[in-house]
Design a protein around this motif. Structure first.
Motif, PDB file in Angstrom:
ATOM      1  N   LYS A  77       8.580   4.486   5.426  1.00 37.57           N
ATOM      2  CA  LYS A  77       7.871   5.660   4.922  1.00 37.57           C
ATOM      3  C   LYS A  77       6.559   5.881   5.666  1.00 37.57           C
ATOM      4  N   ILE A  78       5.807   4.802   5.889  1.00 34.25           N
ATOM      5  CA  ILE A  78       4.526   4.928   6.575  1.00 34.25           C
ATOM      6  C   ILE A  78       4.723   5.393   8.015  1.00 34.25           C
ATOM      7  N   THR A  79       5.708   4.804   8.705  1.00 33.20           N
ATOM      8  CA  THR A  79       5.954   5.168  10.102  1.00 33.20           C
ATOM      9  C   THR A  79       6.381   6.624  10.234  1.00 33.20           C
ATOM     10  N   LEU A  80       7.311   7.054   9.413  1.00 34.92           N
ATOM     11  CA  LEU A  80       7.771   8.439   9.476  1.00 34.92           C
ATOM     12  C   LEU A  80       6.668   9.410   9.056  1.00 34.92           C
ATOM     13  N   TYR A  81       5.825   8.994   8.118  1.00 25.99           N
ATOM     14  CA  TYR A  81       4.700   9.840   7.706  1.00 25.99           C
ATOM     15  C   TYR A  81       3.717  10.027   8.861  1.00 25.99           C
ATOM     16  N   LEU A  82       3.383   8.943   9.574  1.00 28.41           N
ATOM     17  CA  LEU A  82       2.463   9.036  10.709  1.00 28.41           C
ATOM     18  C   LEU A  82       3.070   9.875  11.834  1.00 28.41           C
ATOM     19  N   GLN A  83       4.373   9.722  12.068  1.00 26.95           N
ATOM     20  CA  GLN A  83       5.032  10.519  13.098  1.00 26.95           C
ATOM     21  C   GLN A  83       4.943  12.009  12.764  1.00 26.95           C
ATOM     22  N   ARG A  84       5.208  12.328  11.518  1.00 31.35           N
ATOM     23  CA  ARG A  84       5.195  13.735  11.109  1.00 31.35           C
ATOM     24  C   ARG A  84       3.786  14.318  11.143  1.00 31.35           C
ATOM     25  N   VAL A  85       2.795  13.553  10.676  1.00 32.07           N
ATOM     26  CA  VAL A  85       1.411  14.027  10.704  1.00 32.07           C
ATOM     27  C   VAL A  85       0.958  14.270  12.148  1.00 32.07           C
ATOM     28  N   ARG A  87       2.826  14.905  14.754  1.00 34.85           N
ATOM     29  CA  ARG A  87       3.549  16.052  15.307  1.00 34.85           C
ATOM     30  C   ARG A  87       2.954  17.370  14.815  1.00 34.85           C
ATOM     31  N   CYS A  88       2.678  17.444  13.513  1.00 26.21           N
ATOM     32  CA  CYS A  88       2.110  18.683  12.954  1.00 26.21           C
ATOM     33  C   CYS A  88       0.691  18.922  13.457  1.00 26.21           C
ATOM     34  N   LEU A  89      -0.084  17.850  13.603  1.00 22.29           N
ATOM     35  CA  LEU A  89      -1.445  18.007  14.126  1.00 22.29           C
ATOM     36  C   LEU A  89      -1.425  18.486  15.573  1.00 22.29           C
ATOM     37  N   SER A 127     -11.377  22.103  12.188  1.00 24.39           N
ATOM     38  CA  SER A 127     -10.630  20.890  12.543  1.00 24.39           C
ATOM     39  C   SER A 127     -10.455  19.988  11.329  1.00 24.39           C
ATOM     40  N   LEU A 128     -11.523  19.831  10.536  1.00 28.56           N
ATOM     41  CA  LEU A 128     -11.419  19.029   9.312  1.00 28.56           C
ATOM     42  C   LEU A 128     -10.419  19.641   8.338  1.00 28.56           C
ATOM     43  N   PHE A 133      -5.234  19.470   5.681  1.00 23.21           N
ATOM     44  CA  PHE A 133      -4.008  20.198   5.348  1.00 23.21           C
ATOM     45  C   PHE A 133      -2.766  19.410   5.754  1.00 23.21           C
ATOM     46  N   GLN A 134      -2.760  18.870   6.966  1.00 27.13           N
ATOM     47  CA  GLN A 134      -1.577  18.149   7.438  1.00 27.13           C
ATOM     48  C   GLN A 134      -1.387  16.826   6.697  1.00 27.13           C
ATOM     49  N   LEU A 135      -2.483  16.131   6.383  1.00 24.99           N
ATOM     50  CA  LEU A 135      -2.364  14.875   5.644  1.00 24.99           C
ATOM     51  C   LEU A 135      -1.805  15.105   4.243  1.00 24.99           C
ATOM     52  N   LEU A 136      -2.201  16.221   3.618  1.00 28.73           N
ATOM     53  CA  LEU A 136      -1.709  16.507   2.274  1.00 28.73           C
ATOM     54  C   LEU A 136      -0.324  17.132   2.289  1.00 28.73           C
ATOM     55  N   GLN A 137      -0.081  18.008   3.257  1.00 30.43           N
ATOM     56  CA  GLN A 137       1.214  18.687   3.299  1.00 30.43           C
ATOM     57  C   GLN A 137       2.365  17.713   3.512  1.00 30.43           C
ATOM     58  N   ASN A 138       2.133  16.700   4.335  1.00 27.85           N
ATOM     59  CA  ASN A 138       3.219  15.796   4.705  1.00 27.85           C
ATOM     60  C   ASN A 138       3.399  14.625   3.746  1.00 27.85           C
TER      61      ASN A 138
END
Length: 307
Positions: A77-85, A87-89, A127-128, A133-138
């Protein structure tokens, strides 16, 4: 072995280039050197690239070496969450980069003059906001992943090589896909629009220069033009690699995926983070100037200490 070497070198080369840019911008900032407002976005983009490469490249390298499913459910879960964040960032910051540069080179008429003057002040708050937004959205990524121990009929197993998990199917899968993909589509659309606007301004500027036969333009206009071309090159590489990766992901979702397609998708995902720092180093005239300034200060300090 060949795949492990390939993913390893792609990760190392990409992280090295991005870490060099981060270190360069931080050192220049701490030495009170005047930086461009756009350098704040480039620093964040380099940091995001490092996160994307480490969260994707390191597990894939270990899988290529023969290590399978070495992450538990929490680690997955942590790895996929970091990958997605990450990518979105990358999408968000590249969109912010193209939008800021489009405003910077826009004509200085009465309407845009005030906006151009205020834009640098809004870079850090924006930027903040993007990071928040990306940390919460994902957060839907770890929430949507179901522990393999709790099997249900509404789920199916998805294997990444380094971990496997159960993902929702049916309406829940569609809802998760829509929530996660819609913001990216909006940012990509704005990025393409801003890039098209910059191409139009550069074309009009080129025609204006040819028409009045100016042999030498101001240094500021030349620097802005070169920076704009560099950003357009970055955006083109990003959109191309992102689009190909999305096409591959869609194809593998509806058709039977093969190891070759999976490895190609990983390569396309890591292509922009690994190559973008070297595009900046080779194309952006300001980055070499920062290096020369830093080296010149070190040499002067060394000579003064020797004396």
């Amino acid at each position: 072995m060949i795949l492990s070497i390939f993913f390893f070198f792609q990760t190392v080369i990409g992280v090295t280039g991005n870490f060099f840019l981060i270190s360069l911008f931080i050192i220049m900032f701490l030495s009170r050197h005047r930086l461009r407002p756009i350098d704040t976005i480039l620093t964040q983009l380099a940091l995001t690239n490092c996160l994307a490469l480490l969260s994707k490249g390191v597990p894939k390298t270990m899988v290529a070496l023969g290590m399978k499913n070495f992450l538990d459910n929490t680690g997955c879960k942590i790895t996929l969450y970091l990958q997605r964040v990450a990518r979105c960032l990358s999408v968000t910051l590249t969109c912010l980069l193209s939008g800021f540069q489009a405003i910077t080179i826009s004509p200085s008429n009465s309407r845009s003059a005030g906006l151009k003057a205020r834009t640098p002040k809004y870079i850090i708050p924006t930027s903040l906001l993007c990071w928040t937004f990306q940390l919460l959205q994902n957060v839907f990524i770890p929430i949507g992943i179901i522990d393999p121990k709790h099997t249900r009929n509404v789920t199916e197993r998805q294997n990444y090589g380094y971990c496997s998990h159960l993902v929702p199917s049916g309406f829940r899968a569609f809802l998760y896909a829509f929530i996660l993909s819609f913001p990216d589509a909006v940012f990509l659309g704005f990025m393409v629009f801003a890039s098209g606007y910059m191409v139009f301004l550069l074309y009009r500027h080129h025609k204006h220069i040819e028409k009045i036969h100016i042999a030498c333009i101001s240094a500021r206009v030349s620097l802005e033009t070169r920076a704009t071309k560099t950003i357009l090159l970055l955006v083109t590489i990003f959109v191309s690699s992102y689009s190909l990766d999305c096409i591959l992901a869609a194809y593998m979702s509806f058709m039977k995926s093969s190891p070759r397609l999976v490895h190609t998708s990983v390569f396309m995902t890591s292509f922009f983070p690994s190559i973008s720092p070297y595009v900046l180093i080779s194309s952006d005239s300001q980055v070499p100037k920062y290096c020369y300034t830093l080296l010149g200060r070190k040499c002067s300090n060394f000579n003064s200490n020797s004396k």
